[in-house]
Structure formats: structure tokens, C-alpha cells
Motif scaffolding. Structure first.
Motif: not given
Length: 313
Positions: A14-18, A159-165
Motif C-alpha cells: 500500500e505504501a509502495g503504491l502511494v 513489498a519494496v522489491v515488488i513495488s520496484w518491479g
């Protein structure tokens, strides 16, 4: 550990999307010079979340036993309220999240340089504080604090890795389905945290009934068994709950699950209503008339010029 891992993963995504939406919009506006302010706000949010986690972990040791139990019970209930609210908020506002954040960025740019710092802190701090409270409440309810914290950290890193991907187009999966099922899972985790919080308040004599079990499942689920440990670590399961704990768990699940499923149904119906009806089949052209162009769905080798929309709900 599994529960805290999923908590960290969900809140981290959620934070990564934001963050991804905010960074992409500033880049689109050609205001990369403002990214530093945004990252300052995000850094402040992370620092506040870590500070709250440290305070919850080491702060209560200087308090009396009764004060510790009251604090634990109250914070567990607050954590349940925050997770429940955020689950429903994402379900109802996730589709419009990008638009709302872009509007917030426009307003922040027009105000002052500090407004963008505040926007970054508030946008990410909500998930950070919620994660700190819920992980602490879950660990206090029976999970090993070290493994609970490790699970949350691994979830956030994932989550950080997925958000970056996702931002680079390297990772694609159905975020809507992920948030739907993890939201349902967290409802049952939150029910266990709520029951644990009620037990804390009973131990502190704020709520009566401590020491009187509603039933006993010790013969079926021994506290020292591996499956008893797993249930306690994920759902805060106790084989001998009090009547107040049973009532709190049943009432929460009986109210929250139907409301959650109703929200999902309404969202599904709204999406179905928004899809334009299929075009009527055109009559066959007369002899000698040019054939009408027929739209062809892109095949495996057809390049897509329009990126697929990401559903954050």
C-alpha cells in the motif's frame, strides 16, 4: 511470523503504491526537483513508525503490571480499529487513490515547500503506524517478538522489491485480488488481536470475568503443540478463552465479514455496470460492398500501446 509477514507485505505494498503514484506524478509534471521534499516526508514517516515500535516494545517495562495490561488492551483495540478501517477504506477508495493523490500533490505545490514534506509523511505514515501497532499487538498476543518483527521486516522488504518491479514493468500480478484475500485474512487476525486485548483488560480488572473459561480445547489443541503454536502466532488462538473474549471474537467476525463481503459485491456490481455493453452484431454487408473493419483482440505477438490499469483495491 506468517501473520506479521503478510501484514508487512500488505501495508508495504500500500505504501509502495502511494509512493509510486506520488513520484510518477511529480516526474510527469517535470518537477523532479521536488522529489527531495517528498523523500524527506517519507523518511520522517518511517522514523515515526520505528519510534512507535520501539516505544511499544521497551516503554511499558517501567510501568506496573496493571498499567501494562491496560495499555496492551487499549492499543490492541486501537490496532484492530485502524486495520479494519484501512481495509474498508482501500476497498472503497482504492480505485480513486491515484486521482486523490495527484490532487493532493497539486495543492501541496501551490501552498509551500513544507506542504509536500507533510504530504509524504502523512501518505506513508498511516501505513507505518498501523503496521507498528498491529505487529506489536500480534507479537504481544503470543508470537515470539523476534520472529514477529523478522516476519514484518521480511514482508516490508518483499513489498519494496515488488513495488520496484511494478514501477519498472518487471512484475505484474492482480493487486485487487491480493488486497481482497489478504483483507479477509487480516479480519480473522484482527479478531484474535481483539480477543487478546479484551483478555488484557480482564487481567487488569477493567472488564470482569478473568479466570473463568467459556470452554477448553486443551485436549484437542495442546498449548505446547506445533499447531497450537502456529494458531497462537497467527490468530492469537487460546484454547481456554473467557466468555468476554469469545463474545468479542464472534461479534467482530459476525459484523465485519458480512460487511466486507457486501462491499466486495457492491464493488463488483459497480464495475460490471461501468463496462460498456457489447456492440450489436452488424448485418452482413451487401454484395460488392466493402467489408467493415473488425476490431481484433491483441494476440500474443501484438504490442500493446496502452498500459494496463493497475487496480489497487
Amino acid at each position: 511470523m506468517l501473520a506479521t509477514y503478510l501484514i508487512g507485505l500488505r501495508e508495504g505494498l500500500e505504501a509502495g503504491l502511494v509512493v509510486g503514484i506520488l513520484v510518477a506524478y511529480l516526474a510527469k509534471l517535470g518537477r523532479r526537483d521536488l522529489l527531495g521534499r517528498l523523500w524527506i516526508g517519507i523518511g520522517l514517516a518511517i522514523a515515526v513508525a520505528l519510534g512507535i515500535g520501539a516505544l511499544l516494545t521497551w516503554g511499558p517495562y517501567a510501568m506496573t503490571f496493571q498499567a501494562q495490561e491496560i495499555l496492551g488492551g487499549v492499543l490492541s483495540i486501537i490496532a484492530v480499529a485502524m486495520v479494519t478501517w484501512m481495509t474498508f477504506w482501500m476497498g472503497t477508495h482504492g480505485a480513486a487513490l491515484s486521482k486523490e493523490l495527484r490532487s493532493s500533490v497539486d495543492a501541496a505545490i501551490d501552498r509551500s515547500w513544507f506542504a509536500l514534506v507533510v504530504l509524504g509523511a502523512v501518505a506513508v505514515g498511516r501505513e507505518g503506524i498501523e503496521t507498528a501497532l498491529f505487529v506489536w499487538a500480534n507479537a504481544a498476543g503470543g508470537s515470539d517478538p523476534l520472529f514477529a518483527t523478522l516476519g514484518a521486516v521480511l514482508g516490508i522488504l518483499t513489498a519494496v522489491v515488488i513495488s520496484w518491479g511494478i514501477s519498472r514493468g518487471l512484475v505484474r500480478f492482480n493487486l485487487g485480488r491480493f488486497f481482497t484475500w489478504t483483507g479477509l485474512f487480516l479480519i480473522f487476525v484482527a479478531a484474535g488481536v481483539l480477543a487478546y486485548g479484551v483478555g488484557d483488560l480482564q487481567e487488569a480488572s477493567v472488564i470482569p470475568g478473568w479466570g473463568t473459561s467459556a470452554y477448553s480445547l486443551v485436549a484437542i489443541v495442546p498449548p505446547g503443540s506445533w499447531y497450537g503454536t502456529v494458531l497462537a502466532g497467527i490468530f492469537n488462538f487460546t484454547p481456554e478463552p473467557t466468555w468476554a473474549q469469545v463474545f468479542a471474537w464472534v461479534a467482530y467476525v459476525a459484523i465485519t465479514v458480512p460487511l466486507y463481503l457486501l462491499m466486495l459485491r457492491r464493488r463488483s456490481l459497480a464495475r460490471a455496470a461501468a463496462v460498456p455493453p457489447a456492440a450489436a452484431v452488424a448485418p452482413a454487408p451487401a454484395a460488392g460492398a466493402p467489408a467493415a473493419a473488425v476490431p481484433v483482440a491483441p494476440g500474443p505477438g501484438t504490442a500493446r500501446t496502452e498500459p494496463a490499469a493497475v487496480d489497487a483495491t
